[in-house]
Write an enzyme that holds these catalytic residues in place. Structure first.
Site, PDB file in Angstrom:
ATOM      1  N   GLY B 127       0.833  -1.210   0.000  1.00 23.36           N
ATOM      2  CA  GLY B 127       0.000   0.000   0.000  1.00 23.36           C
ATOM      3  C   GLY B 127       0.859   1.248   0.000  1.00 23.36           C
ATOM      4  CB  SER B 129       0.173   4.950  -5.297  1.00 23.27           C
ATOM      5  OG  SER B 129       1.399   4.763  -5.950  1.00 23.27           O
ATOM      6  CB  SER B 161      -0.795  -5.057  -7.958  1.00 18.59           C
ATOM      7  OG  SER B 161      -0.634  -4.057  -8.930  1.00 18.59           O
ATOM      8  CD  GLU B 245       8.658  -2.351  -7.206  1.00 23.66           C
ATOM      9  OE1 GLU B 245       7.579  -2.900  -7.383  1.00 23.66           O
ATOM     10  OE2 GLU B 245       8.775  -1.149  -6.925  1.00 23.66           O
ATOM     11  CD  GLU B 371       8.152  10.938 -17.220  1.00 20.62           C
ATOM     12  OE1 GLU B 371       7.636  10.038 -16.509  1.00 20.62           O
ATOM     13  OE2 GLU B 371       8.078  10.936 -18.454  1.00 20.62           O
TER      14      GLU B 371
END
Lengths: 347, 388
Positions: B127, B129, B161, B245, B371
């Site tokens: 958890g 964003s 997800s 990650e 970005e």
């Protein structure tokens, strides 16, 4: 797998880099010869160092940072490797020790008017006499010996006694290139056979060495670009604080890293892998395009100043373009790669 | 330098491939499909992998691993990702949720959470964003009030997800000190997803169902012993976790498999000699090799005991754009029939390329957008100033 350089390789790279920082535009060749760099790929029994292509690539990468032009690739790869691979024992004994010390400068003449690139079929023929013109021959202006690719095999021309006309090309600011015209010039066979296998290997080695040189040039261009982005102020702040500019620099970093590791892998593959040409052609396919992007970014960030000859950027730009146009363009290498990938293979 | 896997590693890859060839069913298309068989299959496969010592093989023995080299771990990631990750959500446990707990968790937390991961029995989600905290993740506002022996959590997460898998646990990023500067005052809680007050709402995407969820947290009580690391200092853990990650997924491996499918397809279609087709595919292949070798560089650093940061971002910049390019060019090579989805009887390659293109539309967003990766390279790698 281990993608770290050995301690010896780190030392070699640092030494070469220190040499480049010290030298500027002087004639650096004698010092390079003292350092033993032309000897790197030459077998020990012929006065060479018997080192690997990766070692030579590290030196070339450092030289590209100058950029310091030298007949290192012409002598230590194009001529030396051709003679080491194809020459008779006698020819090896005669030429390799002299090429290893750099007292003799050698090169390879491949291209002729009408040939698409280095992988195209040569037209020139002849046994002990050569006639016709080879073009875009690197360092022919200073060469003592030229290996000539003909349809009948490799020929060796000793320049001191030969009837040869050399016309320097007006080209990019990289290796000096010349047209070499033979007129019933005395030549000897380099070994036997058609030499095609030798030429293919030599071109692969030279492609990797020149790629390393171009990567060094690109790395230096990135350093100049980052410095400029930090120093140059517009709208009251360093332009490197604008993401539009910073991201171009980041893309340069990402592209140069990709080129560098593909080049290192190609250097490794030529000495260790079962299908080395695939690694070379992959690296060349990628780097040809990636270095275009790198230099587009470098020039854009530098503004008009980067286009002037007062600023050093133009020299690195020309090195990169010379690399891209030598030893096979993108279309050639992608086609070779497609074959290696199995495209066109019938079930 | 040595760019070859060892004989031992190659043997392992062969064994793993044989295992997966026999275990992964023909219908498997990854997690984000409307297929009730998917979740039970991944659980079953993970427990089989655990039985062979292949699930947490790179973990240290004291946490249920076998201390395998990072290169064997890389082989597992490549083979799994090339087959659309049959471990399902559990790859996250192995790659960074478990390692975060190993590095920052208390001995009690390690004893409580790691063994079930090592057995392949637990689903975690992440958890991170929030609706107003995406690239600017540190501006998150999901609040955890400190009530002594527990926290009370209120807020909302999004793009989570596997939350509807259903997940058993969540690695939850919360704000514990709203008065502190935004990178301070953040903490990580390990949250039991069956706790009252948690609501999961799936979000349908272009790639189909089950890819993303919203997670609503209303007065969710989390015991203090589920605080990971030091309170208010969770951002340091986030940075460490995101680095894991970025090298944790062998995204290039699936791209390589899709390129192979495309080569077979164009050869069968009689297009293998077409110069433009050859040029397009060779370009993709060179980009695939570039991404792969940059991943190997990051892994090689790990093998040498270094932590790749800039190098991980550089690898990711290549990986994600490669995925998108392979999708676009792949569909172009299929021609008009590239529009057809999996399930349509005329869909070339059973709609595989169509699905690959679709699911990689957001690949330059996940795990830190393109970005943000470029900012990391520019600022931390090249020393360029931050945008004011």
């Amino acid at each position: 797998m281990n993608l770290e350089l050995s301690d010896e390789q780190r030392l070699l790279a640092e030494t070469a880099r220190a040499f480049v920082d010290r030298h500027g535009d002087d004639d650096a060749w004698p010092t390079m010869c003292d350092a033993g760099w032309p000897a790197l790929l030459i077998p020990e029994e012929h006065g060479g160092a018997g080192a690997g292509l990766l070692d030579l690539a590290l030196v070339c990468e450092a030289l590209g940072r100058g950029p310091i032009g030298s007949p290192l690739i012409a002598t230590g790869v194009l001529a030396a490797l051709s003679i080491a691979l194809a020459g008779t024992h006698e020819q090896q004994d005669r030429w390799l020790p002299a090429l290893a010390t750099g007292t003799t400068i050698g090169t390879l003449a491949v291209l002729e008017p009408g040939m698409r690139d280095e992988w195209d079929e040569p037209r020139m023929s002849g046994a002990d006499r050569l006639s016709g013109t080879k073009i875009l021959v690197p360092w022919a202006t200073r060469a003592d010996v030229i290996v000539v690719v003909t349809v009948d095999g490799l020929r060796l021309v000793e320049m001191a006694s030969a009837n040869v006309q050399i016309d320097e090309h007006a080209g990019l600011d990289g290796d000096p290139l010349a047209a070499v015209t033979f007129d019933s010039t005395v030549a000897e066979s380099l070994g036997t056979g058609d030499g095609a296998v030798t030429v293919a290997v030599v071109l692969d080695y030279a492609a990797v060495a020149s790629m390393a040189y171009a990567i060094g040039a690109a790395e230096r261009a990135l350093e100049l670009t980052v410095q400029h982005a930090k120093d140059r102020e517009q709208f009251g702040r360093a332009i490197g604080s604008f993401q539009a500019v910073a991201h171009r620099c980041a893309e340069m970093r990402a592209e140069i890293d990709a080129c560098r590791y593909l080049a290192y892998r190609a250097a490794w593959a030529l000495e260790h892998a079962t299908a080395p040409s695939e690694a070379v052609t992959t690296a060349k396919s990628y780097a040809n395009e990636a270095l275009r992007r790198v230099f587009l970014h470098a020039h854009q960030v530098h503004g008009a100043m980067g286009f002037t000859t007062e600023h050093p950027l133009h020299r690195f730009t020309q090195c990169a373009k010379a690399f891209e146009l030598s030893y096979g363009g993108t279309a050639r290498h992608r086609d070779r790669l497609a074959t290696a990938m199995g495209l066109g293979r019938r079930a | 330098m040595d760019f070859a896997f060892t004989d031992d590693e190659e043997t392992f890859r062969t064994e793993l491939r044989a295992f997966l060839d026999s275990e992964v069913p023909d219908w498997w298309r990854g997690m984000f499909v409307d297929d009730e068989r998917a979740m039970p299959f991944t659980r079953e496969l993970c427990s089989k992998l655990a039985g062979r010592g292949w699930l947490t093989m790179a973990w240290p023995p004291e946490h249920g691993g076998s201390g395998a080299s990072v290169w064997k771990q890389a082989i597992v990631r490549e083979e799994m990702w090339a087959r659309e990750e049959p471990r399902g959500p559990q790859y996250m446990n192995l790659n960074y949720i478990g390692p975060l707990i190993m590095r920052f968790g208390s001995p009690d937390q390690q004893a409580r959470f790691l063994p079930s991961m090592a057995r392949g029995e637990v689903i975690w989600c992440q958890g991170f964003s929030e609706p107003d905290a995406g690239s600017d993740l540190a501006s998150l506002i999901t609040r955890a009030e400190d009530r002594g022996d527990h926290f009370v959590v209120n807020g909302q997460k999004i793009w989570t997800s596997y939350a509807d898998a259903p997940a058993d646990w969540c690695l939850l990023l919360v704000r514990t000190d709203p008065a502190a500067p935004k990178h301070r005052g953040i903490s990580i809680l390990l949250v039991d997803m069956t706790t009252p007050g948690i609501t999961v709402r799936p979000i349908d995407t272009m790639a189909g169902p089950h890819e993303f969820n919203e997670v609503f947290l209303d007065d969710v009580i989390v015991p203090r012993d589920c605080l990971l690391g030091e309170q208010d200092h969770g951002w340091d853990l986030v940075v460490a976790g995101l680095t894991f990650e970025r090298v944790g997924i062998a995204r290039y491996a699936r791209a390589g498999r899709v390129i192979e499918l495309l080569v077979e397809y164009v050869n069968d279609a009689g297009l293998g000699d077409d110069p433009i087709v050859r040029d397009r595919l060779a370009d993709l292949y060179a980009r695939y090799e570039a991404a792969k070798v940059l991943n190997y560089r990051a892994i090689s650093m790990q093998a040498a005991g270094e932590v790749p940061t800039i190098e991980a971002s550089v690898a990711r910049i290549h990986n994600t754009q490669l995925e998108q390019a392979v999708g676009h060019v792949g569909l172009e090579l299929l021609g008009p029939a590239g529009q057809l989805r999996a399930g349509d009887r005329w869909a070339p390659l059973r709609g595989e390329i169509h699905r690959y293109w679709t699911r990689n539309i957001p690949s330059t967003l996940a795990g830190g957008s393109l970005e943000i990766q470029k900012n990391i390279v520019a600022q931390r790698g090249l020393g360029l100033p931050r945008e004011p």
